[in-house]
Design a protein around this motif. Structure first.
Motif: not given
Lengths: 180, 440
Positions: B94, B90-91, B87
């Motif tokens: 993105r 991903t953060i 996670i």
């Protein structure tokens, strides 16, 4: 007809039929992955058979290996859903279809009067973030997801969302406003 | 939003954020707001609270990720070492983050995020908000974890010089890497009452959690003594906690019900009105890295009496505070001195001086300098970074190296499973400000 694809999905926009606007999201099928997975499963079963026949391990080892191989194939290859579609009928409503690998098709129809607004939501799971396209339904408590299982990328969801906004007569807003 | 030269994309990570209220939470929020005003992009990551999970937007477009990892102990996420790697990766991709800023040594999410960010090659900053001990078993373990995280941090920030000394000793971090940026206070919110209160009765205000650490036991000794010496003094006690019972008993024992008001827990929005009903603010903490409470009191024009612990002596000038040892008789002596000098205090003047001394914009500008310095640090490969972990201890060093190597391998496997190019960047939303209509 326009097509956008990535490694997991293919988006097809079919607006040849004048009254109806169709958007499909199709799961990509890889050529290499099934071969590798089946080979791995066969290897596991062969190894278990070898252990049973040569080393005298009990027959339950072979049974477990079949089971394990089947689980591996199911997890890595088997796609329960092969395609999800959004069929927009202007002034009438939206039909959401889910096509399963077994041939079954699940259809849901939502009349245009019941749709308050289509929204693109950012969702956070314990391992990743993704975008979800959903409807705000009048007199409804929860969001209705447009795609049941698929989580296609934003570049595929945006044209569908725009088409839904036009069909349901909502103004697109991708700016957020703040009281000055 | 096009990013201008010199503007950064910052990810603030901590287990402590709104809807929880506290010093760390306030610090992260106000610092983020000021950094947004300076033109940077700020995203906050914390764990989910009750049913608050997912993405939320706060004032000025501050984006908050409430990651659905449930807290397990004292607001902290369950430490899984590698569970949060996907996670966080991903953060970071993105949101196009350029540096990661973790807050509070007691936050497991912060430590994990900093570890993963370093593995992935991002620059990291750590801010320590509290003082910790060295001798008890909890502190020993906490300090070891801190040593691990800070072994490879780009820069660190502490809220006072005392806190810097404490952090450097606990973690073995070179002092040149640590910046001291004090907290600040929102002086527009904490203003003195327009009319000065009369000096009879003299009201002493206490607002704190009623726990051992905040010196609630000292209050039990001090209050009856002061009430006995000065018949015109009253106390207002705001806050709740396990020690509240002791204070209630003290009130009963000395029949001080009409002279000591217990308000219970005071919401942060009501703190100003409670402060404005008093002349003197009493802080009896046994340990404090900075103490924002006395800043708020001084901003409201109250004279402060406090224990001389931790970073407290660094906070206010000598004419705004009377310090005492954390001992009942010394505190009574300090309160006597405060009552004597009270007529010479001008609350409006005090507020004006506080406005000049402390502001969150100043904190943000100084933090910006730390960010610029961090981004100028060289990029290092895993092999170049591993020797730093070896210095953490004979066995611990090797264990930490192993942890980082496994983290690196897991990151590479994750990149094979889902390449960086597959993580879609988030579109930057334009903020339009509505002009308020002038109604005639």
């Amino acid at each position: 007809m326009s097509i956008i694809s990535n490694s997991r999905f293919i988006y097809v926009h079919d607006n040849n039929k004048h009254a109806v606007d169709t958007h499909h999201i199709i799961a990509q099928r890889s050529a290499v992955k099934p071969i590798v997975t089946y080979l791995l499963a066969i290897l596991i079963v062969a190894h278990a058979l070898f252990l049973h026949l040569e080393k005298g391990k009990p027959v339950t080892t072979v049974i477990w290996s079949f089971f394990f191989g089947a689980v591996l194939v199911k997890l890595l290859i088997w796609r329960p859903i092969v395609k999800e579609s959004v069929i927009i009928m202007p002034e009438f409503g939206v039909q959401l279809e889910t096509h399963y690998g077994s041939g079954k098709i699940n259809r849901r129809f939502i009349p245009v009067s019941k749709i308050l607004k289509p929204v693109l939501n950012e969702c956070v799971t314990p391992v990743t973030c993704c975008w979800c396209l959903s409807f705000l339904i009048r007199d409804g408590n929860e969001l209705t997801l447009v795609f049941k299982k698929f989580r296609p990328p934003l570049k595929m969801l945006v044209p569908i969302w725009k088409a839904l906004c036009v069909a349901t007569d909502c103004k697109e807003s991708f700016e957020f406003q703040e009281d000055g | 939003m096009e990013f201008k030269e010199g503007k950064h994309s910052i990810l603030m990570v901590s287990d402590f954020f709104y809807p929880n209220f506290g010093g760390v939470e306030n610090h992260i929020y106000l610092l983020s707001q000021c950094l947004l005003k300076l033109g940077h992009k700020v995203v906050v990551m914390t764990h989910a609270y009750a049913n608050r999970s997912g993405v939320r937007y706060m004032t000025n477009g501050l984006k908050v990720y409430y990651a659905p990892w449930k807290p397990f102990l004292m607001q902290n996420t369950l430490p899984t070492f590698y569970g949060t790697l996907p996670i966080i990766r991903t953060i970071l991709i993105r949101e196009k983050i350029s540096l990661v800023h973790g807050h509070q040594a007691f936050s497991t999410l912060c430590h994990e995020a900093l570890m993963h960010a370093r593995t992935m090659g991002y620059k990291v900053i750590f801010t320590d908000h509290s003082l910790y001990g060295f001798s008890d078993i909890g502190s020993i373990h906490m300090n070891k974890v801190l040593q691990f995280t800070l072994a490879d941090v780009s820069q660190a920030i502490c809220v006072s010089h005392t806190s810097k000394e404490n952090t450097v000793l606990r973690s073995g971090l070179p002092p040149e890497k640590v910046f001291v940026i004090p907290n600040a206070v929102d002086t527009t919110m904490f203003k003195p009452a327009p009319e000065r209160l009369s000096m009879d009765p003299i009201v002493i205000v206490v607002i704190s959690r009623l726990v051992y650490r905040k010196g609630a036991d000292l209050l039990v000794e001090v209050i009856p003594e002061v009430c006995h010496l000065y018949p015109n003094v009253r106390f207002i006690i705001g806050g709740d906690g396990p020690k509240r019972v002791r204070l209630e008993e003290m009130r009963e024992k000395h029949s001080l019900q009409d002279r000591v008001d217990m308000l219970g827990a005071v919401p942060h929005a009501k703190v100003r009105s409670v402060l404005n009903s008093g002349h003197i603010f009493l802080n009896s903490s046994l340990t404090e890295a900075f103490c924002i409470a006395i800043l708020e009191a001084a901003s409201c024009g109250l004279l402060t009496v406090s224990t001389r612990v931790g970073g407290v002596p660094e906070v206010l000038p000598d004419d705004m505070i009377v310090l005492a040892k954390p001992d009942p008789s010394d505190m009574v002596h300090a309160i006597k001195k405060a009552i004597r000098i009270l007529p010479h205090i001008d609350p409006q003047e005090m507020h004006r001086r506080m406005k000049e001394m402390y502001s969150w914009h100043d904190v943000a500008k100084r933090t910006e300098i730390v960010y610029d310095r961090a981004l100028r640090c060289s990029n290092q490969s895993l092999l170049e970074r591993l020797p730093r972990y070896l210095t953490c201890g004979a066995w611990a060093g090797k264990l930490f190296c192993l942890v980082m190597i496994i983290d690196f391998i897991l990151w590479r496997l994750l990149q094979l499973w889902q390449p960086d190019s597959e993580v879609e960047p988030v579109p930057d939303f334009k903020r339009t400000e509505l002009k308020t209509e002038v109604r005639k």
